[in-house]
Design an enzyme around this catalytic site. Structure first.
Site, PDB file in Angstrom:
ATOM      1  N   GLU A 141      -2.471   1.768   2.659  1.00 19.66           N
ATOM      2  CA  GLU A 141      -2.073   3.177   2.658  1.00 19.66           C
ATOM      3  C   GLU A 141      -2.332   3.732   4.058  1.00 19.66           C
ATOM      4  OE1 GLU A 141      -0.476   5.247   0.547  1.00 19.66           O
ATOM      5  OE2 GLU A 141      -0.711   6.517   2.310  1.00 19.66           O
ATOM      6  N   SER A 142      -1.224   4.045   4.746  1.00 17.01           N
ATOM      7  CA  SER A 142      -1.350   4.406   6.163  1.00 17.01           C
ATOM      8  C   SER A 142      -2.158   5.679   6.379  1.00 17.01           C
ATOM      9  CB  SER A 142       0.037   4.559   6.790  1.00 17.01           C
ATOM     10  OG  SER A 142       0.778   5.546   6.118  1.00 17.01           O
ATOM     11  N   CYS A 195       4.075  -3.195   6.637  1.00 15.01           N
ATOM     12  CA  CYS A 195       4.175  -2.012   5.771  1.00 15.01           C
ATOM     13  C   CYS A 195       3.349  -0.839   6.304  1.00 15.01           C
ATOM     14  CB  CYS A 195       3.820  -2.400   4.344  1.00 15.01           C
ATOM     15  SG  CYS A 195       4.503  -1.261   3.137  1.00 15.01           S
ATOM     16  N   ARG A 199       8.203   7.048   6.021  1.00 17.24           N
ATOM     17  CA  ARG A 199       7.239   6.553   5.038  1.00 17.24           C
ATOM     18  C   ARG A 199       7.834   6.655   3.626  1.00 17.24           C
ATOM     19  NH1 ARG A 199       2.842   9.788   3.102  1.00 17.24           N
ATOM     20  NH2 ARG A 199       1.416   8.442   1.998  1.00 17.24           N
ATOM     21  N   ILE A 248       6.859  -2.909  -1.048  1.00 15.27           N
ATOM     22  CA  ILE A 248       6.012  -2.143  -1.968  1.00 15.27           C
ATOM     23  C   ILE A 248       5.823  -0.746  -1.383  1.00 15.27           C
ATOM     24  CG2 ILE A 248       3.791  -2.025  -3.154  1.00 15.27           C
ATOM     25  CD1 ILE A 248       3.526  -5.094  -2.596  1.00 15.27           C
ATOM     26  N   ARG A 249       6.454   0.243  -1.996  1.00 14.82           N
ATOM     27  CA  ARG A 249       6.432   1.627  -1.446  1.00 14.82           C
ATOM     28  C   ARG A 249       6.579   1.578   0.077  1.00 14.82           C
ATOM     29  NH1 ARG A 249       2.282   1.281  -4.463  1.00 14.82           N
ATOM     30  NH2 ARG A 249       0.794   1.724  -2.815  1.00 14.82           N
ATOM     31  N   HIS A 301       6.036  -7.487   3.110  1.00 17.95           N
ATOM     32  CA  HIS A 301       4.742  -8.188   3.066  1.00 17.95           C
ATOM     33  C   HIS A 301       4.891  -9.710   3.060  1.00 17.95           C
ATOM     34  CE1 HIS A 301       2.228  -4.653   2.013  1.00 17.95           C
ATOM     35  NE2 HIS A 301       3.339  -4.217   1.457  1.00 17.95           N
ATOM     36  N   GLU A 341       2.830 -11.807   3.858  1.00 16.84           N
ATOM     37  CA  GLU A 341       1.535 -12.403   3.502  1.00 16.84           C
ATOM     38  C   GLU A 341       1.421 -12.668   2.003  1.00 16.84           C
ATOM     39  OE1 GLU A 341       2.049  -9.319   4.409  1.00 16.84           O
ATOM     40  OE2 GLU A 341       0.838  -7.924   3.233  1.00 16.84           O
TER      41      GLU A 341
HETATM   42  N1  GLN Z   1       3.385   3.731   1.212  1.00 16.20           N
HETATM   43  C1  GLN Z   1       2.286   3.221   1.967  1.00 16.20           C
HETATM   44  C2  GLN Z   1       1.912   4.134   3.129  1.00 16.20           C
HETATM   45  O1  GLN Z   1       2.385   5.167   3.263  1.00 16.20           O
HETATM   46  C3  GLN Z   1       2.565   1.828   2.490  1.00 16.20           C
HETATM   47  C4  GLN Z   1       2.614   0.849   1.346  1.00 16.20           C
HETATM   48  C5  GLN Z   1       2.233  -0.551   1.696  1.00 16.20           C
HETATM   49  O2  GLN Z   1       1.593  -0.836   2.731  1.00 16.20           O
HETATM   50  N2  GLN Z   1       2.540  -1.437   0.810  1.00 16.20           N
HETATM   51  O3  GLN Z   1       1.125   3.771   3.941  1.00 16.20           O
END
Ligand code: GLN
Length: 230
Positions: free
Chosen positions: A52-53, A83, A112, A141-142, A186, A188
């Site tokens: 989560e950034s 991500c 984002r 993923i998001r 991702h 990884e």
């Molecule tokens: N949505 C996340 C963010 O804003 C990033 C998601 C992720 O790293 N899988 O940082």
């Protein structure tokens, strides 16, 4: 850690640091976790994982890592962000939190959570410049995408430009600028380590320009300053 090749740090404030270390180990690269400025000073490159950034941005400030990390990146330390890591490396974020801070190591504007709620997480195959062989299976993923990239930024992968991709069609999801690599997805998590291998090559190339490895020593020696001493 044995040997005397470059050491890749994996930022471990939050997010999937362990999976990146496993990928690096599978590529024969040395790695260590980074949580403190002293640990950052010891590494030759850094991976910023997914997570989560906004949280990572806050923790970078709280752990006194934001400015040292900006300085290392400005000096040319190789880095790879997946991500949330891609978001942090960009120069600007759209739909971030107001207090979210950017490392500005990549001349990109990142959106984002770009893929929206309906397609929170999905997988697709991507052609990835610099990764030979079959397309890369990309797990989103998001995820963010790169809304705009500066002229010095190489676009390595885009979402396939097909009607089924909707508003994501053709969007930029992997970029490189000099020694900095970023993917919106991702690698990884898939067991296919080709993107990490590409980063490993970048680390060796970028470090090779500036750093000379001495067997048994962890001293960073600038090739230029050694020449000056002769
Ligand atoms: N949505 C996340 C963010 O804003 C990033 C998601 C992720 O790293 N899988 O940082």
């Amino acid at each position: 850690m044995t040997g005397n090749g470059p050491i890749v740090g994996v930022l471990a404030l939050q997010g999937d640091a362990r999976e990146h270390r496993r990928a690096l180990a599978c590529c024969g690269m040395r790695s260590t976790l980074v949580r403190r400025p002293e640990e950052l000073a010891e590494v030759d490159a850094l991976i910023l994982p997914g997570g989560e950034s906004t949280t990572m941005s806050r923790l970078l400030v709280a752990f006194d890592l934001m400015e040292p990390l900006r300085a290392r990146l400005a000096e040319g330390m190789p880095a790879y962000g997946s991500c949330a890591g891609m978001i942090l490396l960009g120069r600007e974020v759209i739909d971030g939190r107001p207090d979210q801070r950017q490392l500005a190591a990549l001349d990109v504007v990142v959106r984002r959570n770009a893929f929206g709620r309906q397609v929170d997480s999905f997988e697709t195959d991507l052609d990835f410049a610099g990764v030979p062989g079959a397309p890369v299976r990309a797990v989103f993923i998001r995820a963010p995408w790169v809304e705009r990239a500066g002229s010095g930024v190489e676009v390595l992968a885009r979402v396939p430009d097909v009607p089924a991709a909707g508003s994501a069609a053709g969007r930029i999801v992997a970029v490189r600028q000099r020694c900095v690599l970023a993917t919106a997805f991702h690698p990884e998590l898939t067991g296919d380590w080709r993107v990490h291998r590409l980063f490993g090559e970048m680390v060796r190339q970028c470090s090779g320009d500036r750093v000379q490895w001495r067997p048994g020593e962890r001293t960073r020696v600038s090739v230029a300053s050694e020449k000056e001493q002769v």
